[in-house]
Write a protein that holds these residues in place. Sequence first.
Motif, mmCIF file in Angstrom:
data_model
loop_
_atom_site.group_PDB
_atom_site.id
_atom_site.type_symbol
_atom_site.label_atom_id
_atom_site.label_comp_id
_atom_site.label_asym_id
_atom_site.label_seq_id
_atom_site.Cartn_x
_atom_site.Cartn_y
_atom_site.Cartn_z
ATOM 1 N N CYS A 185 13.415 -6.047 -4.907
ATOM 2 C CA CYS A 185 13.969 -5.383 -3.709
ATOM 3 C C CYS A 185 12.848 -5.009 -2.732
ATOM 4 N N GLN B 249 13.654 -5.921 -10.965
ATOM 5 C CA GLN B 249 14.643 -5.907 -9.877
ATOM 6 C C GLN B 249 14.180 -5.015 -8.735
ATOM 7 N N PRO C 221 19.519 -5.941 -6.161
ATOM 8 C CA PRO C 221 19.331 -7.327 -5.733
ATOM 9 C C PRO C 221 20.665 -7.979 -5.402
ATOM 10 N N PHE C 222 20.641 -8.933 -4.486
ATOM 11 C CA PHE C 222 21.856 -9.679 -4.166
ATOM 12 C C PHE C 222 22.209 -10.577 -5.360
ATOM 13 N N GLY D 281 18.577 -13.050 -9.430
ATOM 14 C CA GLY D 281 17.817 -11.812 -9.317
ATOM 15 C C GLY D 281 18.359 -10.709 -10.197
ATOM 16 N N THR D 282 19.655 -10.757 -10.482
ATOM 17 C CA THR D 282 20.276 -9.702 -11.294
ATOM 18 C C THR D 282 19.943 -9.858 -12.778
ATOM 19 N N ARG E 255 11.905 -8.185 -1.062
ATOM 20 C CA ARG E 255 12.943 -8.497 -0.068
ATOM 21 C C ARG E 255 12.726 -7.677 1.203
ATOM 22 N N ASN F 269 17.039 -14.124 -2.694
ATOM 23 C CA ASN F 269 16.955 -12.690 -2.415
ATOM 24 C C ASN F 269 15.854 -12.410 -1.390
ATOM 25 N N LYS G 131 22.236 -13.484 -5.996
ATOM 26 C CA LYS G 131 21.689 -14.783 -5.603
ATOM 27 C C LYS G 131 20.440 -15.030 -6.431
ATOM 28 N N TYR H 139 16.494 -14.281 2.211
ATOM 29 C CA TYR H 139 17.689 -13.883 2.971
ATOM 30 C C TYR H 139 17.343 -13.285 4.335
#
Length: 263
Positions: A169, A165, A107-108, A157-158, A172, A115, A110, A118
């Motif tokens: 993704c 996570q 994940p970014f 997100g992290t 995303r 995430n 963010k 984006y």
Amino acid sequence: MTETAPAPANDTGHKMSAKNVNVFYGSTQAIRDVSIDIDMDHVTAFIGPSGCGKSTFLRTLNRMNDTVASARVEGDIRLDGEDIYSPSMDVVQLRARVGMVFQKPNPFPKSIYENVAYGPRIHGLAASKADMDGIVERSLKRAGLWEEVKDRLSDSGTALSGGQQQRLCIARAIAVDPEVILMDEPCSALDPIATAKIEELIHELRGRYAIVIVTHNMQQAARVSQRTAFFHLGTLVEYGVTDDIFTNPRQERTKDYITGRYG
């Protein structure tokens, strides 16, 4: 000469087709003369021992090998009949159409919301904040994550668990409305419970997207896929209906791998 079995017939045509694909890293050949068709209504699993070329080949399907300076791809790969290695192909757009989920959740740094937002923001898919909110909610719901995160979309997100996570993704990847999702060992870093959730998610996403999963777990391939391709030493040894590959393989090398004689 490769021992490639004919691809299974599909009345609806093939979403992606690869013909006589070779991949080189400098002077080293990693993939030899691979031809395969990817269908919309099947999950396709790539199996084989470590270093057999399955992940390398997966990365040719959305030109991720372009990021490796020494990589060279030869052959023909088409998405809906369009040559993805054509000079006129917009690689950014290609990677929106053919999304990728990696082995380690990435994940970014963010918020959960950002995430997912984006990609749609970059591609101009939302005309308003309400549109974006809808895309984020829909993507998180499809990824089976909405109920767990709907009250903390501004959290990082992290900060989520590994399994969450990975589903973030996936959310995303699907937020930009792709046609194909490539998954490179998406469960190898996850515990059994998180793995089961990802496998359940793959079942739910089947048919909405063409899905290709690389896995070293043969039981997983048998559970989630309808088509299986066995790679060995950079060649595609056998490709066919998953049940046939696991119960009645045509090639001796496939049989040896399935029965654990090597790998």
